[in-house]
Scaffold this motif. Structure first.
Motif, short mmCIF file in Angstrom:
data_model
loop_
_atom_site.label_atom_id
_atom_site.label_comp_id
_atom_site.label_asym_id
_atom_site.label_seq_id
_atom_site.Cartn_x
_atom_site.Cartn_y
_atom_site.Cartn_z
N LYS A 89 -20.08 -5.24 58.75
CA LYS A 89 -18.86 -5.72 58.45
C LYS A 89 -18.35 -6.46 59.49
O LYS A 89 -17.72 -7.73 59.49
CB LYS A 89 -17.87 -4.65 58.27
CG LYS A 89 -17.45 -4.53 56.79
CD LYS A 89 -16.00 -3.65 56.60
CE LYS A 89 -15.75 -3.49 55.27
NZ LYS A 89 -14.52 -2.30 55.18
N VAL A 90 -18.40 -5.95 60.89
CA VAL A 90 -18.26 -6.75 61.95
C VAL A 90 -18.85 -7.91 62.39
O VAL A 90 -18.42 -8.77 62.65
CB VAL A 90 -17.98 -5.57 63.25
CG1 VAL A 90 -17.83 -6.23 64.75
CG2 VAL A 90 -16.92 -4.34 63.03
N ALA A 91 -20.06 -7.51 62.32
CA ALA A 91 -21.07 -8.63 62.39
C ALA A 91 -20.85 -9.79 61.63
O ALA A 91 -20.77 -11.22 61.94
CB ALA A 91 -22.44 -8.27 62.39
N LYS A 92 -20.43 -9.83 60.42
CA LYS A 92 -20.16 -10.71 59.49
C LYS A 92 -18.90 -11.57 59.83
O LYS A 92 -18.89 -12.69 59.84
CB LYS A 92 -20.19 -10.21 58.00
CG LYS A 92 -20.08 -11.27 56.77
CD LYS A 92 -19.75 -10.52 55.46
CE LYS A 92 -19.59 -11.59 54.38
NZ LYS A 92 -18.77 -12.82 54.67
N LYS A 93 -17.83 -10.73 60.38
CA LYS A 93 -16.71 -11.37 60.83
C LYS A 93 -17.11 -12.25 62.12
O LYS A 93 -16.44 -13.30 62.18
CB LYS A 93 -15.74 -10.19 60.92
CG LYS A 93 -14.20 -10.50 60.76
CD LYS A 93 -13.33 -9.47 61.29
CE LYS A 93 -12.05 -9.84 61.42
NZ LYS A 93 -11.08 -8.77 61.78
N ILE A 94 -17.75 -11.60 63.02
CA ILE A 94 -17.95 -12.44 64.24
C ILE A 94 -18.94 -13.73 63.94
O ILE A 94 -18.41 -14.69 64.43
CB ILE A 94 -18.98 -11.62 65.12
CG1 ILE A 94 -17.99 -10.38 65.50
CG2 ILE A 94 -19.42 -12.27 66.23
CD1 ILE A 94 -18.53 -9.48 66.54
N LEU A 95 -19.79 -13.54 62.86
CA LEU A 95 -20.60 -14.83 62.60
C LEU A 95 -19.74 -15.76 61.86
O LEU A 95 -20.02 -17.09 61.79
CB LEU A 95 -21.79 -14.21 61.72
CG LEU A 95 -22.58 -13.38 62.52
CD1 LEU A 95 -23.96 -12.85 61.40
CD2 LEU A 95 -23.27 -14.27 63.63
N ASP A 96 -18.75 -15.28 61.16
CA ASP A 96 -17.93 -16.44 60.36
C ASP A 96 -17.10 -17.33 61.49
O ASP A 96 -16.86 -18.45 61.29
CB ASP A 96 -16.98 -15.65 59.56
CG ASP A 96 -17.50 -15.10 58.08
OD1 ASP A 96 -18.50 -15.58 57.90
OD2 ASP A 96 -16.70 -14.42 57.54
#
Ligand SMILES: [Zn+2]
Length: 118
Positions: A89-96
């Motif tokens: 979840k966090v990784a997706k947010k950061i990549l966004d």
């Protein structure tokens, strides 16, 4: 509230991501006017790092997304690094958003380099 004309200033814009002056010429100089974060657009250095990867910025504890307390450390990492280092979840947010503020403990846990390290 009205500002007296003699108090009207033109602040030097700072980068939201790294805290440096956006104009390289004024960086590190003591200047008798205010510095201010005027928007979320990155300085040239940060923009370049976001183009090549994901920008991780070390901040002090007590920082928030609105009020980062920079520690003058930043590094560009790959998307794979972010996916390995953070939960999905966090990784997706950061990549966004292509950046993340990380506190010192997290910085050490991730084994991120600091300027001056070999
Ligand atoms: Zn910057």
């Amino acid at each position: 509230m009205k500002v007296k004309e003699k108090h009207v200033i033109t602040p030097i814009p700072q980068c939201y991501y790294c805290g440096q002056d956006k104009d390289r010429r004024s960086r590190g100089k003591k200047i008798n006017v205010a510095r201010a974060i005027l928007d979320h657009s990155p300085c040239k250095d940060c923009a370049e790092m976001m183009e090549t990867g994901v920008l991780l910025i070390e901040v002090s504890k007590g920082s928030t997304a609105e009020v980062p307390i920079w520690k003058n450390q930043q590094v560009a990492v790959t998307a794979e690094f972010v996916e390995d280092a953070f939960d999905t979840k966090v990784a997706k947010k950061i990549l966004d958003v292509k950046f993340a503020f990380i506190d010192g403990d997290g910085w050490d846990l991730l084994g991120l380099p600091r300027e001056g390290d070999e």
